[in-house]
Design a protein around this motif. Structure first.
Motif, mmCIF file in Angstrom:
data_model
loop_
_atom_site.group_PDB
_atom_site.id
_atom_site.type_symbol
_atom_site.label_atom_id
_atom_site.label_comp_id
_atom_site.label_asym_id
_atom_site.label_seq_id
_atom_site.Cartn_x
_atom_site.Cartn_y
_atom_site.Cartn_z
ATOM 1 N N PRO A 1 0.818 -1.405 0.166
ATOM 2 C CA PRO A 1 0.551 0.367 0.006
ATOM 3 C C PRO A 1 0.743 1.439 -0.197
ATOM 4 N N LEU A 2 0.168 2.290 -0.485
ATOM 5 C CA LEU A 2 1.392 3.253 -0.664
ATOM 6 C C LEU A 2 0.317 4.647 -0.240
ATOM 7 N N CYS A 3 0.751 5.694 0.644
ATOM 8 C CA CYS A 3 -0.125 6.379 0.860
ATOM 9 C C CYS A 3 1.358 7.395 1.562
ATOM 10 N N PHE A 4 0.195 8.698 0.594
ATOM 11 C CA PHE A 4 1.540 9.860 1.143
ATOM 12 C C PHE A 4 0.619 11.212 0.942
ATOM 13 N N LEU A 5 0.602 11.985 1.767
ATOM 14 C CA LEU A 5 0.221 13.759 1.695
ATOM 15 C C LEU A 5 1.443 14.334 2.237
ATOM 16 N N TYR A 6 1.270 15.754 1.209
ATOM 17 C CA TYR A 6 2.003 16.692 1.755
ATOM 18 C C TYR A 6 1.588 17.919 2.798
ATOM 19 N N HIS A 7 1.271 17.957 3.416
ATOM 20 C CA HIS A 7 1.250 18.643 4.503
ATOM 21 C C HIS A 7 2.063 20.300 4.946
ATOM 22 N N CYS A 8 1.709 21.084 3.743
ATOM 23 C CA CYS A 8 2.067 21.912 3.424
ATOM 24 C C CYS A 8 1.341 23.304 4.361
ATOM 25 N N ASN A 9 2.088 23.805 5.475
ATOM 26 C CA ASN A 9 1.761 24.429 6.587
ATOM 27 C C ASN A 9 1.839 26.429 6.329
ATOM 28 N N PHE A 10 1.000 27.152 7.018
ATOM 29 C CA PHE A 10 1.182 28.546 6.829
ATOM 30 C C PHE A 10 0.703 28.886 7.937
#
Length: 348
Positions: free
Chosen positions: A187-196
């Motif tokens: 399984p491949l899960c990715f998330l780019y949590h880009c924070n301001f």
């Protein structure tokens, strides 16, 4: 932007205007944290070699653009990503790489425990390299490294990351290649949590997304569905709100999401391709002291590993390209607004 010969006429050392520089923090919870500072004229950022080469912060003309949570910067030994330590180890930063087998809150699935936002965010890089050099007329700043998520008798996923910036262009590009080096499908899960964060993030911040659909995660998000596209002032103990967007794109699959300050004529725009990264999660935290916004390109929607998770065959790989773009001036913002409206019109 001045070209190679002109730059060399003005600068005996180009480190006056641009550099990559290794540093090690020596104080408090951040003690021992190894980073690479990158300066590109007015754009500066720091990549954490001990944490997936994620950027701990981004500044533009001295203004902080990103979110740093209450725990602040930490070395990789103070808190882990496991169990109830998860929220104590989440610093936020300009970007937090979530994955590779799990991206959401801590959970147990079929007897295996998966920490909050996955293990990759706390994985130190190996084979780290950095350089600043001319490629033709462009002065290129680049950092690269490799992170591995592996277990005896389990997964063997490798993330190779290259981070680049060209002098005079207000952009940072993350080029990731994720390879399954095991002999079983994973399984491949990715998330780019880009924070301001503040001072860029205030009640004057708007969120521009060519959003075709916006799905609230829960009741709290449903209450804020009509106001997902702007921030409110900080509110004591206000609950977080999370939304899932499907985005319009151009014919090649390119799309964007942006945090915009019209009053400052300034925006931070994320650009990616839906063929690589099909969804966008949006996180709003209006709580006093935890005031933040995140735009999170992902392949795994709300459900993450429990949903229709992407599978990566043995010895196969997947590539993602994500670019942070700083836009300045009324004309640049007007152009971005027209781009958003055109994408939505084309999908009407």
């Amino acid at each position: 932007m001045k070209k190679r010969e002109d730059l060399l006429r003005y600068c005996g050392s180009l480190e006056q205007i641009a550099y990559v520089r290794p540093v090690i923090h020596q104080d408090g919870p951040a003690s021992g944290l190894s980073c690479i500072q990158v300066k590109n004229d007015r754009l500066e950022y720091s990549l954490m070699a001990d944490k997936c080469l994620d950027p701990s912060g981004i500044t533009y003309q001295g203004m902080n653009l990103s979110f740093l949570s209450k725990p602040g910067l930490q070395g990789h030994v103070m808190y882990t990503a496991v169990g109830d330590q998860g929220c104590r180890s989440i610093m936020g930063g300009a970007m937090m790489t979530c994955g590779l087998e799990h991206i959401h809150g801590a959970t147990e699935i079929e007897g295996s425990f998966y920490p909050s936002h996955g293990r990759m965010r706390a994985t130190p890089a190996s084979k780290v390299s950095m350089d600043a050099h001319f490629v033709g007329e462009d002065y290129l700043l680049e950092v690269s490294g490799e992170m591995r998520e592996a277990e005896l008798f389990g997964e063997n996923l490798v993330l190779r990351r290259r981070v680049t910036s060209v002098y005079g262009k207000n952009e940072i590009t993350f080029q990731d290649t994720i390879e399954n080096q095991a002999f079983r499908e994973e399984p491949l899960c990715f998330l780019y949590h880009c924070n301001f964060g503040y001072p860029f993030l205030t009640e004057d911040t708007q969120i521009w997304i060519p959003s075709l659909t916006c799905q609230p995660r829960d009741e709290n998000a449903s209450l804020g569905l009509d106001s997902w596209n702007h921030m409110s002032p900080p509110q004591d103990q206000a609950p977080e709100q999370v939304f899932l967007h499907t985005c319009a794109c151009d014919k090649e699959g390119n799309t964007f999401a942006a945090a915009v300050r019209r009053d400052l004529n300034l925006a931070v725009c994320l650009r990616w391709n839906l063929k690589q990264i099909p969804y966008l999660v949006q996180w709003k935290s209006p709580a006093s002291g935890d005031y933040a916004l995140a735009l999170e390109p992902t392949n795994a929607s709300f459900l993450g590993r429990t949903g229709e998770t992407q599978k990566l065959p043995p010895l196969d790989s997947h590539e993602n390209i994500l670019t942070f773009q700083i836009l300045e001036g009324a004309d640049a913002l007007n152009s971005l607004e027209k781009e958003r409206d055109a994408l939505l019109t084309d999908h009407a």
